[in-house]
Write a protein that holds these residues in place. Structure first.
Motif, PDB file in Angstrom:
ATOM      1  N   GLU A   1       0.822  -1.223   0.000  1.00  0.00           N
ATOM      2  CA  GLU A   1       0.000   0.000   0.000  1.00  0.00           C
ATOM      3  C   GLU A   1       0.852   1.269   0.000  1.00  0.00           C
ATOM      4  OE1 GLU A   1       0.216  -1.097   4.408  1.00  0.00           O
ATOM      5  OE2 GLU A   1      -0.062  -2.198   2.552  1.00  0.00           O
TER       6      GLU A   1
ATOM      7  N   SER B   1      -1.531  -3.059   5.874  1.00  0.00           N
ATOM      8  CA  SER B   1      -1.646  -4.472   5.494  1.00  0.00           C
ATOM      9  C   SER B   1      -1.758  -5.377   6.714  1.00  0.00           C
ATOM     10  CB  SER B   1      -0.448  -4.894   4.641  1.00  0.00           C
ATOM     11  OG  SER B   1       0.757  -4.699   5.349  1.00  0.00           O
ATOM     12  N   ASP B   2      -1.255  -4.908   7.867  1.00  0.00           N
ATOM     13  CA  ASP B   2      -1.347  -5.688   9.098  1.00  0.00           C
ATOM     14  C   ASP B   2      -2.614  -5.365   9.889  1.00  0.00           C
ATOM     15  OD1 ASP B   2      -0.784  -3.145   9.997  1.00  0.00           O
ATOM     16  OD2 ASP B   2       0.939  -3.731  11.204  1.00  0.00           O
TER      17      ASP B   2
END
Length: 140
Positions: free
Chosen positions: A40, A111-112
């Motif tokens: 991202e 993303s986490d």
């Protein structure tokens, strides 16, 4: 807003991750906890814990990302400071109420799954500031 705010990381933009690690890991002695692709942000990041915070070495993976444009314009070096806050949404509302220019007026999801937002350097004395939602302190 200052209660519970902690330095999470300092991000350094680099053109060559291996070359940067020659200083941060090999010469200085910081250990690399992991290296991760961050799609991202179109970057690859090496994470080096340093006390209660960490140094993040950020290398762009495309030529047209924000990090790549930063590197092309300013060269490698300090990119941003990240603070973790107990309530990201409330922090953004408080900053907006004070006329602070927000890059992200609403939290974004990494993303986490961690929530984050950036504050424009125009409002911080020239420093790009990232705010992270503290883990374990998620507002209801």
């Amino acid at each position: 807003m200052s209660d519970g705010i902690r330095v999470h990381h300092l991000a350094v933009v680099v053109a060559d991750l291996d070359q940067a690690l020659q200083f941060w890991r090999d010469a200085l002695g910081l250990q690399v906890s992991h290296i991760e692709d961050v799609p991202e942000q179109a970057s690859q990041v090496a994470f080096l814990p340093a006390g209660d915070a960490e140094i993040e070495l950020v290398r762009p993976t495309t030529s047209d990302s924000g990090v790549a444009r930063y590197l092309a314009k300013r060269g490698g070096g300090m990119h941003h400071i990240c603070l973790s806050v107990p309530d990201l949404r409330a922090s953004l509302q408080q900053l907006a109420a004070h006329g602070v220019r927000l890059v992200n007026p609403e939290p974004m999801a990494g993303s986490d799954g961690r929530q984050y937002a950036f504050v424009h350097p125009e409002s911080t004395g020239g420093v790009l500031l990232e705010l992270y939602q503290q883990q374990g302190h998620l507002p209801v």
